[in-house]
Each structure stands twice: as C-alpha cells, then as structure tokens.
Scaffold this active site. Structure first.
Site, PDB file in Angstrom:
ATOM      1  N   TRP A   7       0.826  -1.223   0.000  1.00 40.70           N
ATOM      2  CA  TRP A   7       0.000   0.000   0.000  1.00 40.70           C
ATOM      3  C   TRP A   7       0.853   1.263   0.000  1.00 40.70           C
ATOM      4  CZ3 TRP A   7      -4.468  -0.895   4.102  1.00 40.70           C
ATOM      5  CH2 TRP A   7      -5.157  -2.050   3.773  1.00 40.70           C
ATOM      6  N   HIS A  91      13.043  -2.404  -0.482  1.00 39.67           N
ATOM      7  CA  HIS A  91      12.242  -1.830  -1.574  1.00 39.67           C
ATOM      8  C   HIS A  91      13.011  -0.666  -2.190  1.00 39.67           C
ATOM      9  CE1 HIS A  91       9.059   0.108  -3.820  1.00 39.67           C
ATOM     10  NE2 HIS A  91       8.383  -1.032  -3.724  1.00 39.67           N
ATOM     11  N   GLU A 161      11.668  -6.275  -8.890  1.00 36.36           N
ATOM     12  CA  GLU A 161      10.943  -5.041  -9.208  1.00 36.36           C
ATOM     13  C   GLU A 161      11.864  -4.070  -9.933  1.00 36.36           C
ATOM     14  OE1 GLU A 161       7.335  -4.452  -6.493  1.00 36.36           O
ATOM     15  OE2 GLU A 161       9.007  -3.491  -5.488  1.00 36.36           O
TER      16      GLU A 161
HETATM   17  P1  13P Z   1       3.355  -0.313  -8.793  1.00 32.41           P
HETATM   18  O1  13P Z   1       2.484  -1.536  -8.891  1.00 32.41           O
HETATM   19  O2  13P Z   1       2.602   0.899  -8.384  1.00 32.41           O
HETATM   20  O3  13P Z   1       4.188  -0.131 -10.017  1.00 32.41           O
HETATM   21  O4  13P Z   1       4.378  -0.563  -7.597  1.00 32.41           O
HETATM   22  C1  13P Z   1       5.121  -1.717  -7.567  1.00 32.41           C
HETATM   23  C2  13P Z   1       5.834  -1.772  -6.270  1.00 32.41           C
HETATM   24  O5  13P Z   1       6.744  -0.979  -6.039  1.00 32.41           O
HETATM   25  C3  13P Z   1       5.382  -2.754  -5.283  1.00 32.41           C
HETATM   26  O6  13P Z   1       6.258  -2.837  -4.212  1.00 32.41           O
END
Ligand code: 13P
Length: 248
Positions: A7, A91, A161
């Site tokens: 979130w 992250h 990611e």
């Molecule tokens: P989005 O789905 O908004 O691109 O974000 C991905 C994210 O950073 C999840 O940790």
C-alpha cells in the site's frame, strides 16, 4: 500464486485501510491464491489483530535495530507482535533514501530471527546494452544471500521489481519475454547458493505496474510465483479485478 500488495503511503485513512482489508479477506476466502497485504505500520496492528481470515499481513519495512532507545523505529519484533508474518525489505523506494545491501542484509537477519518471512526487493534502475544491469542484480542478491545459512536462504522470497517499471501503466511494464528471462537469470544466480532443485523452492515475485489488464499475461509462462502490486492494489475495484483475473 502469491498476490502481495504494497500500500506504500497511498492509504492514509483508517476508513480506507479497513475497506481494503475487508475486501482482501473476502477475496481470500474464495481464492486459491495467497493474498498478502502490507498496510502502513500505523494501521498494521489494527487490521491484523484477531485475523482469522486467509489473508496474511506484511510490514513495509522494519528497523535495522532491535528494541531499545531508538525513537521512532519499528523493529521486526514489533511487526511480528502486530500480526505481520511477512516483511518487505530493500524496496527501491527505501534504497533511494540511502539503504544499501549491507543495511538490507542486517534488516533481513532481524526479520528471520523473528521467524518472519522476508520479501527481498531487487531490481535495476535502467537497462543498458552492455548488460551491466545483470551484474547489478546479481550483486543485490549475492550480497544478501552470502551470509545466510541454507535454511535461511530457502525462507527468502525474492521480489524482482525493476525500478523503471514501477508506478507506470501496464503498457509500460515488463514484457512477458523479458520477465521469463529475468526469472531464469535469478534462479541461475541462486544456484550459487543452493542446489539446482532447491532453487525452485525459492519463491520469485514480480512487481512493477501490474494492473488487471496485464496480470494474467505476466503470470502465464513466465515462471514467477506471484506478484507484488502497488498502485493497482489500493483501489477496491482494481484490487478485486487483479485477483479475479488470476482465478480463471
Ligand atoms: P506499482 O504496482 O505501483 O508499479 O508498484 C510496484 C511496487 O513498487 C510494489 O512494491
């Protein structure tokens, strides 16, 4: 599959947090997938308390310190006592604030020490023609995996990611071909730390502009074990749609 949602700081009111959490519980009761939600720390205890649903809770980050005179810090133990069973670590939005692999490793060890499951985020900021993004990714994984025991390594969930794909639209997300290649590459890196067959037990998620209209394509044939979803997970309609797309 795992459908993990982050979130971030999108949800700022208790009312909205409760609405999404209630929906997550309802969706999880009918879903064959594991739904994990990561509310902001201030709402975690409130939402995860007396949780008898199939939803699992995740902290978005924890401190590199354990309990003591550290004003404002949220320790791994606090996250566990608030009902989290997973914790995001490393992250990219934390890394841009100065977190390096050393700090990420320290946090990850606190997470494991509390019996929680770390979701380690890795990913390059851009792709270059000479492939140095591959070396970058290898280092992010290697630095963290090296000090861990075999048992600990198997507990880590990796969330790939790529930073260039975060917070955009589905059309700007990764292609299924590139994702397939990256999942293979990540599992290849893992063979340096685990036997070939054991690497298949490490769960690999993808995050970066996953929306209802690309989630199924990315899931099919790419070899991933699930998703880590940001913006599309904090609106009730798109969150429902994401889960439903994977139910077919
Ligand atoms: P989005 O789905 O908004 O691109 O974000 C991905 C994210 O950073 C999840 O940790």
């Amino acid at each position: 599959m795992i459908i993990a949602t982050n979130w971030k700081a999108y949800v700022e009111s208790v009312e909205k947090a409760k609405k999404i959490s209630t929906l997550a519980k309802r969706l999880a009761s009918r879903s064959s997938h594991e739904i994990i939600i990561a509310p902001p720390a201030t709402f975690l205890g409130l939402l995860a308390e007396k949780n008898h649903s199939k939803v699992s809770f995740m902290a978005q980050d924890i401190s590199s310190m354990t309990g003591g005179a550290h004003t404002g810090e949220i320790t791994a133990s606090m996250a566990r006592n608030s009902g989290a069973s997973y914790v995001l670590v490393g992250h990219s939005e934390r890394r841009t604030m100065g977190e390096n692999n050393e700090l990420v490793t320290k946090k990850l060890q606190h997470i494991l020490a509390q019996g929680l499951t770390p979701v380690l985020c890795v990913g390059e900021s851009e792709r270059d023609e000479d492939g140095s993004y591959l070396t970058f990714l290898r280092e992010e994984i290697t630095d963290v995996f090296e000090p861990l025991t075999r048992k600990e390594r198997l507990q880590v969930v990796i969330a790939y990611e790529p930073i260039w794909a975060i917070g955009k639209k589905a059309s700007e997300s990764i292609t299924v071909a590139d994702l397939t290649e990256m999942v293979l590459y990540i599992r290849k890196i893992l063979t340096e730390f685990l036997s070939g067959r054991a690497t298949n037990n490490v769960r690999v998620l993808y995050g970066g502009s996953v929306e209802p209209n690309n989630i199924r394509t990315l899931a099919e044939g790419s070899g991933i074990d699930g998703f880590l979803i940001g913006h599309a997970s904090v609106e009730l309609e798109s969150f429902s749609a994401l889960v439903k797309e994977l139910e077919v």
